[in-house]
Design a protein around this motif. Structure first.
Motif, PDB file in Angstrom:
ATOM      1  N   GLY A 150      39.333  39.247  84.539  1.00  0.00           N
ATOM      2  CA  GLY A 150      38.823  38.456  83.414  1.00  0.00           C
ATOM      3  C   GLY A 150      39.263  38.990  82.051  1.00  0.00           C
ATOM      4  N   ARG A 151      39.411  40.307  81.942  1.00  0.00           N
ATOM      5  CA  ARG A 151      39.735  40.914  80.635  1.00  0.00           C
ATOM      6  C   ARG A 151      41.045  40.369  80.048  1.00  0.00           C
ATOM      7  N   PRO A 152      42.176  40.390  80.790  1.00  0.00           N
ATOM      8  CA  PRO A 152      43.407  39.858  80.177  1.00  0.00           C
ATOM      9  C   PRO A 152      43.445  38.322  80.111  1.00  0.00           C
ATOM     10  N   VAL A 153      42.705  37.651  81.018  1.00  0.00           N
ATOM     11  CA  VAL A 153      42.802  36.185  81.084  1.00  0.00           C
ATOM     12  C   VAL A 153      41.801  35.517  80.138  1.00  0.00           C
ATOM     13  N   TRP A 154      40.545  35.985  80.147  1.00  0.00           N
ATOM     14  CA  TRP A 154      39.499  35.380  79.297  1.00  0.00           C
ATOM     15  C   TRP A 154      39.270  36.164  78.011  1.00  0.00           C
ATOM     16  N   GLY A 155      39.786  37.388  77.971  1.00  0.00           N
ATOM     17  CA  GLY A 155      39.604  38.209  76.769  1.00  0.00           C
ATOM     18  C   GLY A 155      38.327  39.029  76.786  1.00  0.00           C
ATOM     19  N   VAL A 156      37.538  38.932  77.850  1.00  0.00           N
ATOM     20  CA  VAL A 156      36.293  39.725  77.942  1.00  0.00           C
ATOM     21  C   VAL A 156      36.174  40.327  79.344  1.00  0.00           C
ATOM     22  N   TRP A 157      35.451  41.457  79.419  1.00  0.00           N
ATOM     23  CA  TRP A 157      35.214  42.087  80.726  1.00  0.00           C
ATOM     24  C   TRP A 157      34.147  41.312  81.496  1.00  0.00           C
ATOM     25  N   TRP A 158      33.198  40.750  80.718  1.00  0.00           N
ATOM     26  CA  TRP A 158      32.080  40.063  81.373  1.00  0.00           C
ATOM     27  C   TRP A 158      31.614  38.917  80.506  1.00  0.00           C
ATOM     28  N   THR A 159      31.217  37.805  81.140  1.00  0.00           N
ATOM     29  CA  THR A 159      30.604  36.697  80.419  1.00  0.00           C
ATOM     30  C   THR A 159      29.503  36.132  81.314  1.00  0.00           C
ATOM     31  N   TRP A 160      28.450  35.572  80.704  1.00  0.00           N
ATOM     32  CA  TRP A 160      27.331  35.076  81.512  1.00  0.00           C
ATOM     33  C   TRP A 160      27.634  33.675  82.038  1.00  0.00           C
ATOM     34  N   ASP A 161      28.753  33.571  82.703  1.00  0.00           N
ATOM     35  CA  ASP A 161      29.216  32.346  83.346  1.00  0.00           C
ATOM     36  C   ASP A 161      28.416  32.160  84.642  1.00  0.00           C
ATOM     37  N   ALA A 162      28.243  30.888  85.079  1.00  0.00           N
ATOM     38  CA  ALA A 162      27.389  30.622  86.250  1.00  0.00           C
ATOM     39  C   ALA A 162      27.855  31.379  87.497  1.00  0.00           C
ATOM     40  N   ARG A 163      29.165  31.390  87.778  1.00  0.00           N
ATOM     41  CA  ARG A 163      29.668  32.049  88.984  1.00  0.00           C
ATOM     42  C   ARG A 163      29.426  33.564  88.909  1.00  0.00           C
ATOM     43  N   LEU A 164      29.720  34.135  87.748  1.00  0.00           N
ATOM     44  CA  LEU A 164      29.559  35.590  87.591  1.00  0.00           C
ATOM     45  C   LEU A 164      28.089  35.984  87.666  1.00  0.00           C
ATOM     46  N   THR A 165      27.253  35.190  87.003  1.00  0.00           N
ATOM     47  CA  THR A 165      25.830  35.526  86.960  1.00  0.00           C
ATOM     48  C   THR A 165      25.191  35.409  88.349  1.00  0.00           C
ATOM     49  N   THR A 166      25.511  34.311  89.072  1.00  0.00           N
ATOM     50  CA  THR A 166      24.915  34.151  90.409  1.00  0.00           C
ATOM     51  C   THR A 166      25.419  35.243  91.361  1.00  0.00           C
ATOM     52  N   THR A 167      26.673  35.679  91.164  1.00  0.00           N
ATOM     53  CA  THR A 167      27.197  36.760  92.010  1.00  0.00           C
ATOM     54  C   THR A 167      26.476  38.078  91.694  1.00  0.00           C
ATOM     55  N   LEU A 168      26.209  38.299  90.404  1.00  0.00           N
ATOM     56  CA  LEU A 168      25.479  39.520  90.017  1.00  0.00           C
ATOM     57  C   LEU A 168      24.051  39.482  90.590  1.00  0.00           C
ATOM     58  N   VAL A 169      23.440  38.293  90.580  1.00  0.00           N
ATOM     59  CA  VAL A 169      22.093  38.142  91.154  1.00  0.00           C
ATOM     60  C   VAL A 169      22.144  38.483  92.655  1.00  0.00           C
ATOM     61  N   LEU A 170      23.196  37.996  93.326  1.00  0.00           N
ATOM     62  CA  LEU A 170      23.378  38.281  94.757  1.00  0.00           C
ATOM     63  C   LEU A 170      23.480  39.794  94.990  1.00  0.00           C
ATOM     64  N   TRP A 171      24.235  40.452  94.136  1.00  0.00           N
ATOM     65  CA  TRP A 171      24.427  41.909  94.236  1.00  0.00           C
ATOM     66  C   TRP A 171      23.079  42.629  94.087  1.00  0.00           C
ATOM     67  N   PHE A 172      22.280  42.215  93.086  1.00  0.00           N
ATOM     68  CA  PHE A 172      20.974  42.847  92.864  1.00  0.00           C
ATOM     69  C   PHE A 172      20.016  42.580  94.030  1.00  0.00           C
ATOM     70  N   MET A 173      20.063  41.355  94.584  1.00  0.00           N
ATOM     71  CA  MET A 173      19.176  41.031  95.709  1.00  0.00           C
ATOM     72  C   MET A 173      19.515  41.888  96.924  1.00  0.00           C
ATOM     73  N   ASP A 174      20.825  42.073  97.138  1.00  0.00           N
ATOM     74  CA  ASP A 174      21.262  42.889  98.267  1.00  0.00           C
ATOM     75  C   ASP A 174      20.875  44.352  98.060  1.00  0.00           C
ATOM     76  N   LEU A 175      21.009  44.805  96.815  1.00  0.00           N
ATOM     77  CA  LEU A 175      20.605  46.174  96.488  1.00  0.00           C
ATOM     78  C   LEU A 175      19.100  46.330  96.727  1.00  0.00           C
ATOM     79  N   ALA A 176      18.328  45.306  96.355  1.00  0.00           N
ATOM     80  CA  ALA A 176      16.869  45.343  96.564  1.00  0.00           C
ATOM     81  C   ALA A 176      16.564  45.451  98.053  1.00  0.00           C
ATOM     82  N   TYR A 177      17.313  44.714  98.873  1.00  0.00           N
ATOM     83  CA  TYR A 177      17.138  44.771 100.332  1.00  0.00           C
ATOM     84  C   TYR A 177      17.335  46.207 100.828  1.00  0.00           C
TER      85      TYR A 177
END
Lengths: 63, 246
Positions: free
Chosen positions: B115-142
């Motif tokens: 994302g950094r060279p293509v969008w110009g940012v390391w992270w953005t609160w885009d729906a795909r990125l955010t839902t994937t981060l939520v998935l990561w946190f849920m799995d970590l919680a498990y």
């Protein structure tokens, strides 16, 4: 050319993560196997002790 | 007296089977991974807009597919555990959650680097990125629930419920690019004309290689858990014998 560093970084992240996890699993397996072998030898020695104790008891009761 | 020798025999036979399947899968995945590297980095052409950085695509999609597969196994094993109550399903669920966390971490990191060279940012609160981060946190919680819940009887049941809830996020992640406006590209790479044939071949080989590698990791991890169980049995047996000898 600068974009090439991002490509290298992404591939490195992937392979380091997978390698570290794979290595951790395999070294844990090796260490458990070693411990299990030691325990098996100890169990066998204890079984022999127990058996010889039984034999002595039987011989004493027969006398 | 026959218990330890029976244990040894079963361990020896089982180890041979494990070794063989792990070796075959590891060998296949090594070939697949090498092929992925050659195809992804050398054979496929440079992408017209993004250039060389587009080659991250081949590993990013392959690992994302593996993360989905791991969460699907987590879901099935959790349902089966709640239904049948067998510890084998609980073990499969826990291992899948671990592998899912590994691959989701890689997906998030490679995505961020891309994302950094293509969008110009390391992270953005885009729906795909955010839902994937939520998935990561849920799995970590498990996994944290598994590690920190002292009640061995209830922990697998609570975890199975968390595992099922975690999987619900997977279709949300997948369809987020259609449901919301996102920076992340649509997931229609298999549609005709979207990819050059060589790129499509590289992608399919990568998905196949990572799937085999994921299976090899799963089998090795399952073997580790089985060995831990056997070690526990051996310790108990040794303690019993020691008290008998005394």
């Amino acid at each position: 050319m600068t974009n090439l560093w991002y490509l290298i970084a992404a591939y490195l992240v992937l392979w380091i993560a997978l390698f570290v996890y794979f290595y951790w699993i395999n070294s844990a397996i090796r260490s458990i196997r070693g411990e299990a072998n030691e325990l098996e030898q100890r169990v066998q020695a204890l079984e022999k002790d127990l058996q010889s104790g039984h034999d002595r008891q039987t011989a004493a009761s027969l006398q | 007296m026959s218990a330890p020798s029976a244990l040894n025999r079963s361990r020896g036979t089982a180890d041979l089977g494990w070794d063989r399947s792990a070796l075959v899968l590891t060998g296949l995945s090594a070939i697949g991974v090498l092929l992925t590297l050659v195809l992804g980095l050398i054979v496929t052409p440079k992408e017209a807009v993004e250039g060389n950085v587009f080659r991250i695509f081949y590993i990013h999609v392959g690992t994302a597919w593996n993360a989905y597969a791991a969460f699907f196994i987590l879901f099935v094993a959790s349902v089966l555990y709640l239904w049948k109550g067998s510890p084998v399903w609980d073990r499969c669920a826990r291992i899948s959650a671990e592998i899912g966390l590994l691959f989701t971490t890689v997906v998030l990191l490679t995505g961020s680097i891309w994302g950094r060279p293509v969008w110009g940012v390391w992270w953005t609160w885009d729906a795909r990125l955010t839902t994937t981060l939520v998935l990561w946190f849920m799995d970590l919680a498990y996994l944290l629930l598994r590690s920190y819940t002292a009640d061995e009887g209830r922990a697998p049941r609570y975890a199975a419920v968390v595992g099922i809830i975690t999987f619900i996020d997977v279709p949300i992640v997948q369809f987020s690019v259609s449901w919301w406006r996102t920076l992340h590209p649509q997931a229609d790479v298999l549609a005709a004309g979207h990819l050059a044939p060589s790129m499509l071949v590289a992608l399919l080989v990568s998905v196949f290689a990572f799937t085999i590698f994921g299976a090899a990791l799963f089998i090795q991890r399952l073997r580790l858990e089985t060995l831990r169980d056997e070690l526990r049995q051996l310790r108990n047996l040794a303690e019993e014998l020691e008290s008998d000898v005394r």
